[in-house]
Design an enzyme around this catalytic site. Structure first.
Site, PDB file in Angstrom:
ATOM      1  N   ASP A 238       9.784   2.555  -4.053  1.00 14.40           N
ATOM      2  CA  ASP A 238       8.768   2.791  -3.025  1.00 14.40           C
ATOM      3  C   ASP A 238       7.659   3.725  -3.507  1.00 14.40           C
ATOM      4  O   ASP A 238       6.508   3.576  -3.116  1.00 14.40           O
ATOM      5  CB  ASP A 238       9.456   3.396  -1.791  1.00 14.40           C
ATOM      6  CG  ASP A 238       8.511   3.565  -0.608  1.00 14.40           C
ATOM      7  OD1 ASP A 238       7.857   2.566  -0.249  1.00 14.40           O
ATOM      8  OD2 ASP A 238       8.411   4.675  -0.056  1.00 14.40           O
ATOM      9  N   HIS A 243       3.047   4.752  -7.039  1.00 13.36           N
ATOM     10  CA  HIS A 243       2.162   5.899  -6.809  1.00 13.36           C
ATOM     11  C   HIS A 243       2.303   6.991  -7.894  1.00 13.36           C
ATOM     12  O   HIS A 243       1.321   7.430  -8.467  1.00 13.36           O
ATOM     13  CB  HIS A 243       2.429   6.532  -5.443  1.00 13.36           C
ATOM     14  CG  HIS A 243       2.300   5.584  -4.286  1.00 13.36           C
ATOM     15  ND1 HIS A 243       1.397   4.545  -4.272  1.00 13.36           N
ATOM     16  CD2 HIS A 243       2.951   5.507  -3.102  1.00 13.36           C
ATOM     17  CE1 HIS A 243       1.499   3.895  -3.124  1.00 13.36           C
ATOM     18  NE2 HIS A 243       2.434   4.450  -2.403  1.00 13.36           N
TER      19      HIS A 243
HETATM   20  C1  BG6 Z   1       3.724   4.292   0.946  1.00  8.22           C
HETATM   21  C2  BG6 Z   1       5.216   4.360   0.975  1.00  8.22           C
HETATM   22  O1  BG6 Z   1       3.292   3.437  -0.077  1.00  8.22           O
HETATM   23  O2  BG6 Z   1       3.190   5.593   0.731  1.00  8.22           O
HETATM   24  C3  BG6 Z   1       5.683   5.334   2.051  1.00  8.22           C
HETATM   25  O3  BG6 Z   1       5.769   3.076   1.232  1.00  8.22           O
HETATM   26  C4  BG6 Z   1       5.032   6.671   1.876  1.00  8.22           C
HETATM   27  O4  BG6 Z   1       7.097   5.468   2.022  1.00  8.22           O
HETATM   28  C5  BG6 Z   1       3.500   6.522   1.742  1.00  8.22           C
HETATM   29  O5  BG6 Z   1       5.334   7.453   3.018  1.00  8.22           O
HETATM   30  C6  BG6 Z   1       2.875   7.849   1.371  1.00  8.22           C
HETATM   31  O6  BG6 Z   1       1.478   7.732   1.441  1.00  8.22           O
HETATM   32  P1  BG6 Z   1       0.548   8.987   1.776  1.00  8.22           P
HETATM   33  O7  BG6 Z   1      -0.835   8.483   1.595  1.00  8.22           O
HETATM   34  O8  BG6 Z   1       0.874   9.399   3.170  1.00  8.22           O
HETATM   35  O9  BG6 Z   1       0.931  10.034   0.783  1.00  8.22           O
END
Ligand code: BG6
Length: 487
Positions: A238, A243
């Site tokens: 995930d 990320h």
């Molecule tokens: C998403 C994930 O891609 O990114 C989530 O699936 C996560 O689990 C989210 O909470 C976090 O994104 P941000 O922009 O809130 O840091």
């Protein structure tokens, strides 16, 4: 700061899954903000498409309430009813059967041939093939059309390859925009500006001067409400595979020769291919326990035996000339102490200390905060003011965007807004290329397979903390420590 908004060309953006959660929370409020910001021209149209049987008026009501609920607070003075009505005028809706023929002719009548057409696949990957095929069958796609796909892009190398192959049957790579919304975050792009726009950092940006790098993405939310998806993914699929991997790439990559999509993505790909396999004792997995009346991970996932991790910390080696000997420590988790994401570049000690022992040793740390309170801090060592001899202290050279840019900081587009505008502009720099995604899975797969083979259970951790104790040990046994998670 003078904000320069250049409107994009006229477009028709079709959102498949136009009544889904992502459309409601991010895509539609994001488009509205760009409309308010003057970037989405009056000639642009957004067409929601899904199985729901809305007409245009019904869809506009749906979008109005999504915007009321989710449009970020900035520019409140512009959010008058007239502006919202003008935006809603740009919206249409078509009921469509993604795997059949229903609705496609209506959609084909609606989409204009003389403007940019973009198709956002805000649906599960199992529908990508069916949608791509029908876009061609009904004459909706030409060589200039763009398609936008979301993560998860596969769940392993084999499925990612299959998805890439499916898309490639109908579209060329230059038409495919794979979203990783972290790449749309302002500070993430600032990372490139800081590295490649300044003389100051790049000469020091290597194993000779950098002791280690920490990347933390901490969240306070649990997985309640999306447990079924999350339990099949875990933090590794995930967050880390996409990320955190993208953040690592931007920190570790060589300077691209130009700031164009392929030059940047070529360099990121080289980083992913330089990652060593990760040794099992360099990874700590955790799962949040129950606390008071708050559910545990297993409650949220509705799986009492779940072995899925909601936290991960790991040490990664990048095997190349620049980084050999400088570890990267990554950590991310749900239900932690605060919501805080940052990258910290921890420089080495000065080679020789001319001051007394009592002056202590100090390190320069460059911290790039992604959220909240975006900005950068460079910790420098100075003399403690006043009498009392030469005592050293660390002070931050602090640049918070909110302070530096004042109210204009509110105008900074959110990740989705920026990325959608980039799709219309035809700029793929901030999107993942197919080979990048595959390389990331090729590195991730053996790690996950190892856990599965060994039947490894994640360590429970108390919600509201910094994760399992073992994560602290991962660094401490090497004489290092994680930075505090501060929201
Ligand atoms: C998403 C994930 O891609 O990114 C989530 O699936 C996560 O689990 C989210 O909470 C976090 O994104 P941000 O922009 O809130 O840091």
């Amino acid at each position: 700061m003078v904000s320069r908004v250049i409107p994009v060309e006229a477009f028709d953006l079709v959102i498949f899954g136009g009544t889904g959660d992502l459309a409601r929370r991010k895509i539609l409020p994001g488009l509205f903000r760009r409309f308010v910001g003057g970037q989405m021209p009056d000639t642009a149209r957004v067409i929601g498409a899904s199985r729901s049987d809305y007409d245009d008026a019904g869809y506009r009501d749906f979008v109005r309430s999504a915007i009321d609920e989710f449009a970020p607070s900035g520019r409140t003075e512009d959010r008058d009813d007239a502006t919202l009505d003008a935006f809603l005028e740009r919206l249409h809706f078509v009921t469509i059967d993604a795997t059949g023929d229903g609705g496609w002719k209506d959609l084909a009548k609606l989409v204009r041939k003389d403007v940019i057409s973009a198709y956002y696949f805000s649906v599960g990957p199992s529908l990508f093939g069916a949608l791509a095929e029908r876009l061609h069958k009904y004459g909706l796609a030409d060589d200039d059309s763009r398609i936008v796909v979301e993560k998860p892009f596969g769940r392993d190398l084999a499925s990612a390859k299959a998805l890439n192959a499916t898309l490639a049957e109908h579209f060329s790579e230059s038409q495919v925009y794979r979203i990783d919304h972290y790449l749309g975050k302002e500070t993430v792009q600032n990372l490139m500006a800081v590295r490649f726009g300044n003389m100051l950092f790049e000469p020091l940006w290597n194993a000779q001067y950098v002791d280690h790098i920490q990347i933390t993405v901490a969240e306070t939310v649990g997985v309640g409400g999306r447990g079924a998806y999350y339990d099949k993914s875990g933090a590794m699929r995930d967050m880390v595979q996409n990320h955190l991997m993208q953040l690592l790439c931007l920190i570790a990559m060589e300077p691209p020769s130009r700031f164009d999509p392929d030059s940047v993505r070529d360099e990121k790909l080289k980083v992913i291919r330089s990652l060593d396999p990760v040794l099992p004792h360099h990874i700590v997995r955790g799962q949040y326990a129950a606390a008071g009346d708050q559910p545990s991970y297993r409650d949220d996932a509705e799986n009492e035996r779940s072995l899925t991790e909601s936290f991960i910390a790991m040490k990664i080696n990048v095997s190349n000339w620049r980084w050999s000997g400088t570890p990267f420590y990554l950590r991310t988790g749900k239900r932690l102490k605060s919501r805080a994401s940052e990258i910290a570049v921890v420089f080495k000690d000065a080679p020789h200390l001319i001051f007394d022992q009592e002056a202590g040793t100090h390190r320069n740390i460059l911290t790039i905060r992604l959220q909240p309170n975006e900005g950068m801090t460079l910790g420098v060592t100075i003399k403690e003011p006043g009498p009392g001899g030469m005592r050293l202290m660390d002070v931050p050279l602090d640049m918070s965007f909110a302070d530096a840019f004042g109210p204009d900081a509110e105008d900074v587009p959110e990740a989705y807004e920026r990325l959608i505008m980039d799709v219309i502009r035809g700029n793929q720099t901030l999107f993942m290329r197919g080979d990048e995604v595959e390389a990331a899975w090729a590195w991730t797969d053996p790690i996950i397979e190892g856990w599965e083979e060994r039947g490894e259970a994640p360590k429970p951790y108390e919600p509201g903390t910094v994760g399992p104790e073992d994560a602290q040990m991962l660094m401490m046994r090497e004489g290092r420590r994680w930075r505090e998670i501060k929201g």
